[in-house]
Design an enzyme around this catalytic site. Structure first.
Site, short mmCIF file in Angstrom:
data_model
loop_
_atom_site.label_atom_id
_atom_site.label_comp_id
_atom_site.label_asym_id
_atom_site.label_seq_id
_atom_site.Cartn_x
_atom_site.Cartn_y
_atom_site.Cartn_z
N TYR A 140 15.30 11.94 13.62
CA TYR A 140 16.46 11.96 14.52
C TYR A 140 17.12 10.59 14.55
O TYR A 140 18.36 10.48 14.49
CB TYR A 140 16.01 12.37 15.92
N HIS A 141 16.30 9.56 14.62
CA HIS A 141 16.83 8.20 14.67
C HIS A 141 17.54 7.84 13.38
O HIS A 141 18.65 7.28 13.38
CB HIS A 141 15.69 7.21 14.93
N HIS A 142 16.92 8.16 12.24
CA HIS A 142 17.53 7.84 10.95
C HIS A 142 18.89 8.50 10.78
O HIS A 142 19.85 7.87 10.33
CB HIS A 142 16.59 8.27 9.82
#
Length: 281
Positions: A140-142
């Protein structure tokens, strides 16, 4: 110009106008990269289901060390520039002025930051091939950092200097830690906790910067941004804050929890936004 802000030839020769123009024309390709990234995760995990895991220790050391060195240089150069602006011109100027995107020292590192969010997707390849636990926060962060940083760079939005500098700093710590662990060095678990705390702090500062940008923009104080950009950035930072807080509790506070492994700590990386927003973040 102070010694800390001495320009190097490659920084001086960098054409930021061409870089910004390219991003304005091509930023939507970040959606393609993210789609391919998601497909590789699904396909890779399916292929590895019936296969033995790969060790990949040496490639992982090289990968992490390369990103650590890049992040360290980025943190030093952008950090020196932001501290110079903060001490000589004040907080508002450091947040609102667009010179970070075209300044003699920072312009190269601003563009390098947003471009780096694409190859950083390779972090996940090691997790998939080594059959390690892939947590939601990691992918999700990437994805969100890549989308937001490319989207925001093209508009040279206010606050970007702080977003990128914070992310460079966190990544310098995190990738250095992971390179050491992958190389077989014993590193204190307290360092892993400290890195996660710096990531949580980054999210808090990101929300504060967004508040300052919105406040000064509403007052007509020359803080160039867009309300929708601030909203998306704030939601992103808030979601990161909650996810990292949950991870910290699960890894270090919750009862009967095993120590967080190096791969788990790396999976919670956050880069900024740019930012980062991230990178990010």
């Amino acid at each position: 110009m102070p010694l800390a802000l001495q320009e190097y030839e490659f920084e001086r020769q960098f054409n930021e106008d061409e870089a910004i123009r390219w991003m304005q024309e091509n930023w939507k390709k970040s959606f393609l990269f993210c789609s391919l990234y998601a497909a590789c995760i699904i396909g890779g995990r399916h292929l590895m289901k019936q296969r033995e895991k790969f060790e990949l220790r040496k490639p992982l050391v090289l990968w992490s060390l390369t990103l650590a060195v890049f992040s360290i240089f980025g943190a030093v150069r952008t950090g020196s520039y932001m501290m110079h602006i903060l001490l000589t011109k004040g907080l508002q100027h450091s947040v609102c002025d667009q010179s970070f995107y075209n300044g003699p020292v920072s312009k190269f590192w601003a563009y390098a930051f947003v471009l780096s969010k694409a190859p950083e997707l390779g972090d996940t390849l090691f997790i998939v091939l080594r059959k390690q636990r892939l947590i939601f926060l990691h992918w999700y962060h990437h994805i969100t950092v890549l989308l937001y940083s490319w989207y925001s760079y093209k508009d040279m939005v206010a606050g970007g200097g702080w977003f990128m500098t914070m992310n460079y700093l966190v990544h310098a710590l995190m990738y250095s830690y992971y390179a050491a662990r992958a190389a077989g060095f014993r590193v204190s678990r307290r360092l892993a906790m400290f890195i996660t705390l710096t990531q949580i702090s980054q999210m808090v500062v990101g929300c504060v910067v967004n508040y300052l940008v919105y406040s000064w923009m509403q007052r007509g104080a020359g803080c160039p941004s867009h309300v929708h950009n601030i909203v998306w950035s704030s939601l992103m930072y808030l979601s990161y804050f909650l996810l990292f807080l949950h991870f910290f509790y699960e890894a270090y506070v919750g009862k009967n929890k095993p120590p967080a492994s190096a791969s788990t700590v790396t999976a919670t990386t956050i880069t900024t936004t740019t930012t980062d927003a991230k990178k990010s973040q």
